[in-house]
Motif scaffolding. Structure first.
Motif, mmCIF file in Angstrom:
data_model
loop_
_atom_site.group_PDB
_atom_site.id
_atom_site.type_symbol
_atom_site.label_atom_id
_atom_site.label_comp_id
_atom_site.label_asym_id
_atom_site.label_seq_id
_atom_site.Cartn_x
_atom_site.Cartn_y
_atom_site.Cartn_z
ATOM 1 N N SER A 5 0.829 -1.201 0.000
ATOM 2 C CA SER A 5 0.000 0.000 0.000
ATOM 3 C C SER A 5 0.861 1.247 0.000
ATOM 4 O O SER A 5 2.094 1.180 0.057
ATOM 5 N N ALA A 12 -5.240 2.529 -2.933
ATOM 6 C CA ALA A 12 -4.831 1.764 -1.758
ATOM 7 C C ALA A 12 -5.683 2.142 -0.554
ATOM 8 O O ALA A 12 -6.053 1.284 0.258
ATOM 9 N N ARG A 16 -7.870 -0.212 1.984
ATOM 10 C CA ARG A 16 -7.742 -0.164 3.451
ATOM 11 C C ARG A 16 -9.099 0.114 4.093
ATOM 12 O O ARG A 16 -9.444 -0.470 5.124
ATOM 13 N N PRO A 52 -2.649 -0.768 -5.088
ATOM 14 C CA PRO A 52 -2.482 -1.816 -4.085
ATOM 15 C C PRO A 52 -2.307 -3.189 -4.728
ATOM 16 O O PRO A 52 -2.846 -3.463 -5.803
ATOM 17 N N SER A 65 -7.476 -2.357 -7.410
ATOM 18 C CA SER A 65 -8.278 -2.163 -6.195
ATOM 19 C C SER A 65 -9.671 -2.757 -6.314
ATOM 20 O O SER A 65 -10.221 -3.283 -5.341
#
Length: 201
Positions: A5, A12, A16, A52, A65
């Motif tokens: 990340s 990213a 998360r 990510p 993602s």
């Protein structure tokens, strides 16, 4: 699982936020990397060397993602972020594409300027026009209550929220909150949701 990340990446951050929304934070180790240095662990997992990137427990890698968010929903046994089927799924995926597309255009615009391209050059201007049209569309969607409940965000809302957060951090001069008050109100509510707060850093 390991998530490669970066704090500044809106994509990213979306992942998360999804991790927290799905209650998977104890199962995913977040590892911040300098992607410009092409770290070996990311290259080995993702031939595109992008973040990510998620390294699964069985050493399978997931990247992009949107794919990662979908996979995390499967792991969690939940379709709260991406509905399983039907038009509800299409609407969420479309909103997610809009949020990601705004971030794509904004990042490319910054990259072009950093490479010495003039802001009014055709390619740079095209990217900024995409950002501005995207914001106008989001403003209309917010007025029509088409962005979903900010207090129970789906993948589309997370994508839009992370793109708007990126614009706040990198394009403060746009002043989008003054232009689109309904969108600003929606974003303010979203930004208070735990998964967004916890994903900010």
């Amino acid at each position: 699982m390991k998530l490669y990340s970066s704090v500044l990446s809106p994509y990213a951050r979306k992942v998360r936020a999804a991790i927290h929304a799905l209650g998977l934070q104890d199962r995913v180790e977040v590892i911040n990397v300098n992607i410009s240095a092409s770290p070996a662990e990311v290259v080995n997992a993702n031939p595109l060397c992008k973040i990510p990137t998620l390294l699964c427990d069985d050493a399978t890698a997931m990247y992009d993602s949107r794919v990662i968010v979908e996979y995390l929903g499967i792991v969690a046994g939940s379709d709260m972020l991406v509905p399983a089927s039907g038009m509800a799924r299409c609407h969420v995926l479309r909103t997610q594409a809009l949020g990601d597309g705004i971030a794509d255009a904004a990042i490319l615009y910054r990259g072009l300027l950093a490479a010495g391209v003039a802001p009014d050059a055709a390619l740079a201007a095209r990217q900024m026009a995409a950002v501005e049209r995207g914001l106008a569309t989001l403003g209309r969607m917010a007025r029509e209550s088409a962005l979903g409940a900010a207090t129970r965000p789906d993948a589309g809302a997370l994508s839009v929220g992370c793109a708007l957060g990126f614009l706040d951090a990198r394009f403060a001069e746009l002043g989008w909150t003054g232009q689109y008050p309904a969108l600003a109100d929606w974003y303010a509510r979203l930004d208070r949701v735990a998964c967004m707060r916890l994903s900010a850093a």
